[in-house]
Design a protein around this motif. Structure first.
Motif, PDB file in Angstrom:
ATOM      1  N   LEU A   1      -0.371   2.125  10.366  1.00 52.47           N
ATOM      2  CA  LEU A   1      -0.725   2.309   8.958  1.00 52.47           C
ATOM      3  C   LEU A   1      -0.842   0.964   8.254  1.00 52.47           C
ATOM      4  N   LEU A   2       0.063   0.078   8.604  1.00 53.18           N
ATOM      5  CA  LEU A   2       0.051  -1.260   8.020  1.00 53.18           C
ATOM      6  C   LEU A   2      -1.267  -1.969   8.342  1.00 53.18           C
ATOM      7  N   MET A   3      -1.703  -1.857   9.583  1.00 52.54           N
ATOM      8  CA  MET A   3      -2.950  -2.492  10.001  1.00 52.54           C
ATOM      9  C   MET A   3      -4.153  -1.823   9.331  1.00 52.54           C
ATOM     10  N   ASP A   4      -4.135  -0.501   9.258  1.00 52.49           N
ATOM     11  CA  ASP A   4      -5.260   0.231   8.667  1.00 52.49           C
ATOM     12  C   ASP A   4      -5.435  -0.083   7.180  1.00 52.49           C
ATOM     13  N   THR A   5      -4.321  -0.284   6.489  1.00 57.61           N
ATOM     14  CA  THR A   5      -4.391  -0.548   5.053  1.00 57.61           C
ATOM     15  C   THR A   5      -4.509  -2.036   4.735  1.00 57.61           C
ATOM     16  N   GLY A   6      -4.318  -2.882   5.719  1.00 55.17           N
ATOM     17  CA  GLY A   6      -4.420  -4.327   5.502  1.00 55.17           C
ATOM     18  C   GLY A   6      -3.349  -4.863   4.576  1.00 55.17           C
TER      19      GLY A   6
ATOM     20  N   GLY B   1      -4.433  -1.452  -9.911  1.00 54.03           N
ATOM     21  CA  GLY B   1      -5.213  -1.272  -8.695  1.00 54.03           C
ATOM     22  C   GLY B   1      -4.825  -2.195  -7.555  1.00 54.03           C
ATOM     23  N   SER B   2      -3.840  -3.070  -7.776  1.00 55.92           N
ATOM     24  CA  SER B   2      -3.445  -4.015  -6.722  1.00 55.92           C
ATOM     25  C   SER B   2      -2.682  -3.326  -5.599  1.00 55.92           C
ATOM     26  N   VAL B   3      -2.021  -2.217  -5.906  1.00 54.50           N
ATOM     27  CA  VAL B   3      -1.341  -1.430  -4.875  1.00 54.50           C
ATOM     28  C   VAL B   3      -2.306  -0.339  -4.415  1.00 54.50           C
ATOM     29  N   GLY B   4      -2.765  -0.454  -3.183  1.00 55.23           N
ATOM     30  CA  GLY B   4      -3.730   0.517  -2.658  1.00 55.23           C
ATOM     31  C   GLY B   4      -3.089   1.870  -2.422  1.00 55.23           C
ATOM     32  N   ILE B   5      -3.823   2.946  -2.732  1.00 61.73           N
ATOM     33  CA  ILE B   5      -3.332   4.306  -2.546  1.00 61.73           C
ATOM     34  C   ILE B   5      -4.269   5.033  -1.579  1.00 61.73           C
ATOM     35  N   TYR B   6      -3.679   5.658  -0.549  1.00 60.61           N
ATOM     36  CA  TYR B   6      -4.471   6.307   0.493  1.00 60.61           C
ATOM     37  C   TYR B   6      -3.949   7.722   0.724  1.00 60.61           C
ATOM     38  N   ARG B   7      -4.879   8.637   1.037  1.00 59.62           N
ATOM     39  CA  ARG B   7      -4.545  10.038   1.298  1.00 59.62           C
ATOM     40  C   ARG B   7      -4.796  10.350   2.762  1.00 59.62           C
TER      41      ARG B   7
ATOM     42  N   ALA C   1       2.552   9.552  -5.922  1.00 63.09           N
ATOM     43  CA  ALA C   1       2.100   8.290  -5.338  1.00 63.09           C
ATOM     44  C   ALA C   1       1.442   7.408  -6.399  1.00 63.09           C
ATOM     45  N   ASP C   2       0.655   8.022  -7.285  1.00 57.38           N
ATOM     46  CA  ASP C   2       0.004   7.266  -8.364  1.00 57.38           C
ATOM     47  C   ASP C   2       1.043   6.636  -9.294  1.00 57.38           C
ATOM     48  N   GLY C   3       2.033   7.438  -9.720  1.00 57.76           N
ATOM     49  CA  GLY C   3       3.069   6.920 -10.609  1.00 57.76           C
ATOM     50  C   GLY C   3       3.893   5.831  -9.951  1.00 57.76           C
TER      51      GLY C   3
ATOM     52  N   SER D   1       0.844  -1.199   0.000  1.00 62.90           N
ATOM     53  CA  SER D   1       0.000   0.000   0.000  1.00 62.90           C
ATOM     54  C   SER D   1       0.875   1.243   0.000  1.00 62.90           C
ATOM     55  N   VAL D   2       0.328   2.322  -0.553  1.00 63.81           N
ATOM     56  CA  VAL D   2       1.023   3.609  -0.619  1.00 63.81           C
ATOM     57  C   VAL D   2       0.140   4.667   0.027  1.00 63.81           C
ATOM     58  N   VAL D   3       0.697   5.412   0.950  1.00 55.88           N
ATOM     59  CA  VAL D   3      -0.016   6.506   1.622  1.00 55.88           C
ATOM     60  C   VAL D   3       0.743   7.796   1.332  1.00 55.88           C
ATOM     61  N   TYR D   4       0.014   8.861   0.984  1.00 53.10           N
ATOM     62  CA  TYR D   4       0.667  10.151   0.800  1.00 53.10           C
ATOM     63  C   TYR D   4      -0.001  11.187   1.696  1.00 53.10           C
ATOM     64  N   LEU D   5       0.815  12.099   2.205  1.00 56.37           N
ATOM     65  CA  LEU D   5       0.337  13.101   3.143  1.00 56.37           C
ATOM     66  C   LEU D   5       0.044  14.418   2.438  1.00 56.37           C
ATOM     67  N   GLU D   6      -0.918  15.158   2.979  1.00 52.74           N
ATOM     68  CA  GLU D   6      -1.275  16.473   2.466  1.00 52.74           C
ATOM     69  C   GLU D   6      -1.149  17.506   3.570  1.00 52.74           C
ATOM     70  N   ASN D   7      -0.947  18.771   3.149  1.00 54.58           N
ATOM     71  CA  ASN D   7      -0.974  19.888   4.082  1.00 54.58           C
ATOM     72  C   ASN D   7      -1.711  21.053   3.426  1.00 54.58           C
ATOM     73  N   GLU D   8      -1.419  22.279   3.807  1.00 50.40           N
ATOM     74  CA  GLU D   8      -2.159  23.428   3.279  1.00 50.40           C
ATOM     75  C   GLU D   8      -1.676  23.861   1.890  1.00 50.40           C
TER      76      GLU D   8
END
Length: 310
Positions: free
Chosen positions: A104-109, A80-86, A64-66, A45-52
């Motif tokens: 994060l590992l648990m949340d994304t499974g 779509g096999s690699v999950g992407i989360y914001r 993250a998409d690429g 899984s891939v998680v990316y962070l956002e700010n202002e």
């Protein structure tokens, strides 16, 4: 293992005609990436962070998409096999810790999670316009090159890492979006358009980062043993087709022999098949059985390969 090509070579292992012979097969074997991490067979899984900063957010999302797309292509896991989360950047939280990454590992499974930190962006600079050789329209008759330095930080946590280490990767590069215009646009407009071109640059940056996590392949030769009979030829044919499960089933049948040498050869071949299928502990157990019945000259070489994978 990736199918490549094979070379059929028969070399006698013994001077007597009733002894076993060797079948050499050439394959390309998958090894961990240049980063040292092994993603093969894992749910990622891939998680990316956002700010202002919306521009940084857009760039990070595309990166993250690429990144995910490149991993899917390399490991053949499908779109779509690699999950992407914001996620919003945590406030007053140390997120490069084992505890945070484990959550994060648990949340994304997933078995392995990558976390793209928020980006540090430099100022966008746009160069002077150059005429396009074959313009599509008057509004795109000129092109300028934007330039913006960015610094990224990537964290990775692997549930199967016995050391439970959070791996950190950093890098600085320059995004260079193309900006099309009529040649008379103001610098404010040109800079805004350059920022609008960041998604393409982010995607490219993500695929570049992913290259450090792609499999490495090595061309290697492995040996199988056989005797001069149809019962031994069939599993060799299956091995040539990289049908290791089918070959293993045929070698299992050959274990009914009271001849310790023949049984050892079948057990050795089964160990090779298990190794090819990634069952390294099982491969070691079958090689132990082969050594106990009648240790073959090929045994030590295979054992070194098995131990290096465990």
């Amino acid at each position: 293992m990736r199918n490549s090509f094979f070379l059929f070579v028969l070399v006698a292992l013994a001077a007597v005609s009733c002894g076993p012979s060797r079948h050499a097969i050439h394959v390309e074997m998958r090894y961990p990436s240049r980063s040292g991490l092994d993603l093969a067979g894992k749910i990622v899984s891939v998680v990316y962070l956002e700010n202002e900063n919306q521009y940084a957010n857009t760039f990070n999302e595309s990166m993250a998409d690429g990144f995910a797309y490149a991993l899917e292509q390399d490991y053949g896991t499908g779109e779509g096999s690699v999950g992407i989360y914001r996620m919003m950047q945590p406030k007053d939280t140390a997120y490069a810790t084992r505890e945070y990454m484990f959550n994060l590992l648990m949340d994304t499974g997933s078995d392995m999670v990558f976390l793209f930190d928020t980006l540090s962006l430099g100022p966008m600079v746009v160069g002077g316009p150059s005429r396009v050789a074959v313009p599509v329209s008057q509004d795109s008759a000129y092109v300028s090159s934007g330039s913006m330095q960015f610094t990224m930080k990537l964290y990775c946590f692997d549930a199967m890492d016995k050391d439970e280490e959070v791996h950190v990767f950093t890098g600085t590069s320059t995004a260079r979006p193309d900006v099309y215009s009529n040649g008379n646009e103001s610098s404010t407009v040109m800079i805004r358009r350059a920022y609008e071109g960041l998604p393409v640059e982010g995607w490219d940056a993500g695929t570049t980062v992913a290259s450090s996590f792609k499999s490495q392949w090595k061309h290697e030769q492995y040996s199988l043993t056989y005797f001069d009979s149809d019962r031994w030829y069939k599993p060799l044919e299956l091995a040539e087709q990289y049908d290791w499960k089918g070959a293993l089933d045929k070698w299992i049948v050959l274990l009914d022999s009271n001849d310790l040498l023949r049984r050892s050869c079948a057990e050795y071949n089964i160990a090779v098949a298990c190794y090819m299928m990634g069952e390294y502990e099982l491969a070691s157990e079958w090689l132990d059985r082969s050594d106990k019945d009648n240790k073959l000259p090929l045994s030590d070489g295979l054992r070194k390969r098995i131990d290096s994978r465990k």
